[in-house]
Design an enzyme around this catalytic site. Structure first.
Site, short mmCIF file in Angstrom:
data_model
loop_
_atom_site.label_atom_id
_atom_site.label_comp_id
_atom_site.label_asym_id
_atom_site.label_seq_id
_atom_site.Cartn_x
_atom_site.Cartn_y
_atom_site.Cartn_z
N ASP A 230 0.55 -12.27 6.73
CA ASP A 230 -0.34 -11.74 7.03
C ASP A 230 -1.08 -13.16 7.72
O ASP A 230 -0.97 -13.86 7.73
CB ASP A 230 -0.94 -12.53 5.14
CG ASP A 230 -2.23 -12.44 4.57
OD1 ASP A 230 -2.91 -11.70 6.08
OD2 ASP A 230 -2.48 -12.50 3.49
N ASP B 151 -9.61 -1.30 6.42
CA ASP B 151 -10.67 -1.49 5.65
C ASP B 151 -10.65 -2.69 4.96
O ASP B 151 -9.99 -2.98 4.45
CB ASP B 151 -11.65 -0.11 4.58
CG ASP B 151 -11.59 0.84 6.02
OD1 ASP B 151 -11.94 1.06 6.66
OD2 ASP B 151 -11.67 2.11 5.44
N GLN C 64 0.71 -0.93 -0.16
CA GLN C 64 0.35 -0.30 0.26
C GLN C 64 1.02 1.69 -0.04
O GLN C 64 1.72 1.10 -0.06
CB GLN C 64 -1.44 0.02 1.46
CG GLN C 64 -0.49 0.16 2.68
CD GLN C 64 -1.06 -0.92 3.75
OE1 GLN C 64 -2.19 -0.60 3.74
NE2 GLN C 64 -0.55 -1.35 4.69
N PRO D 145 -5.52 -5.60 1.54
CA PRO D 145 -4.76 -6.83 2.03
C PRO D 145 -5.60 -7.40 3.67
O PRO D 145 -5.61 -8.93 3.26
CB PRO D 145 -3.32 -6.20 2.27
CG PRO D 145 -3.27 -5.13 2.70
CD PRO D 145 -4.40 -4.50 1.49
N GLU E 31 1.27 -8.78 11.68
CA GLU E 31 1.18 -7.28 10.79
C GLU E 31 1.74 -7.56 9.44
O GLU E 31 3.08 -7.94 9.31
CB GLU E 31 1.97 -5.61 11.60
CG GLU E 31 2.09 -4.75 10.37
CD GLU E 31 0.67 -3.95 9.86
OE1 GLU E 31 -0.08 -3.62 10.45
OE2 GLU E 31 0.59 -3.75 8.55
N ASP F 238 -7.53 -5.45 14.73
CA ASP F 238 -7.61 -3.63 14.09
C ASP F 238 -6.90 -3.72 13.05
O ASP F 238 -5.38 -3.47 12.07
CB ASP F 238 -6.02 -3.61 15.79
CG ASP F 238 -6.07 -2.36 15.06
OD1 ASP F 238 -6.75 -0.49 14.33
OD2 ASP F 238 -4.86 -1.51 15.51
#
Ligand code: SAM
Length: 292
Positions: A149, A170, A43, A174, A118, A167
């Site tokens: 992942d 949206d 991202q 991923p 994460e 946590d």
């Protein structure tokens, strides 16, 4: 000529970040500056300084957390399950790269290990370096970072965690699979027999379908499910939902008075966050009816 990423534009008033919320809604933040910007494998990662919300983490043009109101989300997603579990020693966080949730978990002496799975190491690096207001305050010795992942990670672990906190960003890119039934099945099996999970389940105003589906998915697996809310000014619609699933009955009161340093959560909030407005109750009733 100044080259700006597609999420930014400049006009006579200055520099702006525009979040494309949905087809007919855009939210623009007036920025003082862009502090960090890089594209990872997953991202576009940005730390920006804004006039009204202070410093913020922005992923693919979507504001994730800000120094003005990030504490509300981080406290409510962490302290509700932790105040309900009888002995939370081993906690897994999936996502959470801004490290704000890990910081809240470190306030519990009985928590022995916090595993943070994460997917994007760059988010953690950017937040640790440029957003210490949110990422700081962690007891690094108890926090173990795994850059992977979360969907794959939970396939391999069974009966290991007391609490799992999802946590996530949206449900696009991923994070899409973090909202799917197969993932929740693996979360269920990664929890011990008295385990509790919680996830952010999006806006009850703008993402009713996701909230309902998440509640449905978790209710299909866990015998005890509760939805709770808090207000998060940066998230569209203001009010935000969280869905909690528990293998054992959920205590009606607090284990003991809340005694952690916090800005949003207190005894009254921990008790009242489960009180839902009627329109959310109606949504969940339709979902529950579908299950019975
Ligand atoms: N508080 C935020 C919110 O609700 O907008 C969430 C913030 S946190 C930064 C979300 C994190 O989830 C991001 O850092 C993202 O990289 C991470 N993430 C997304 N998909 C993931 C996956 N499949 N496994 C692990 N982490 C993931």
């Amino acid at each position: 000529m100044e080259r700006l990423s597609k999420y930014l534009h400049r006009n006579e008033a200055g520099l702006w970040l525009t979040e494309n919320e949905r087809n007919h809604l855009r939210i623009s933040y007036h920025l003082k500056s862009v502090i960090f910007e890089k594209i990872s494998r997953f991202q576009h990662v940005m730390i920006a300084d804004s006039y009204d919300f202070g410093k913020m983490l922005v992923l693919d043009g979507v504001v994730q957390t800000t120094s003005l109101d990030g504490y509300i989300y981080n406290e409510i997603i962490a302290h509700v399950p932790l105040s309900l579990h009888p002995h939370p020693r081993n906690v897994l966080v999936i996502g959470g790269g801004d490290c704000g949730v890990a910081g809240e978990l470190c306030k519990y002496r009985e928590v022995e290990q916090i595993t943070m799975v994460e997917i994007d190491e760059l988010v953690v690096h950017a937040c640790k370096t440029y957003l210490p207001e949110i990422s700081g305050g962690m007891d690094e010795k108890r926090v173990k970072f795994i850059y992977a992942d979360g969907v794959e990670y939970v396939k391999e672990v069974h009966n290991r965690f007391d609490v799992i906190i999802i946590d996530s960003s949206d449900p696009v890119g991923p994070a899409k699979q973090l909202f799917e039934p197969g993932f929740y099945r693996n979360v269920h099996s990664a929890l011990k027999d008295d385990g509790i999970m919680v996830c952010q389940s999006q806006s009850p105003i703008f993402h009713k379908d996701i909230m309902r589906q998440t509640y449905f998915n978790i209710r299909s697996l866990f015998p005890h499910v509760r939805l709770y809310t808090s207000v998060v000014p940066t998230y569209p619609g203001g009010i935000w939902s969280f869905t909690l699933g528990s293998k054992k009955p959920i205590a009606s009161g607090l284990k003991h008075p809340f005694d952690k340093p916090a800005q949003y959560v207190n005894d009254e909030i921990l008790r009242s966050c489960f009180h839902l407005p009627q329109f959310i109750k109606n949504e969940l009733k339709a979902t529950s009816d579908a299950l019975t």
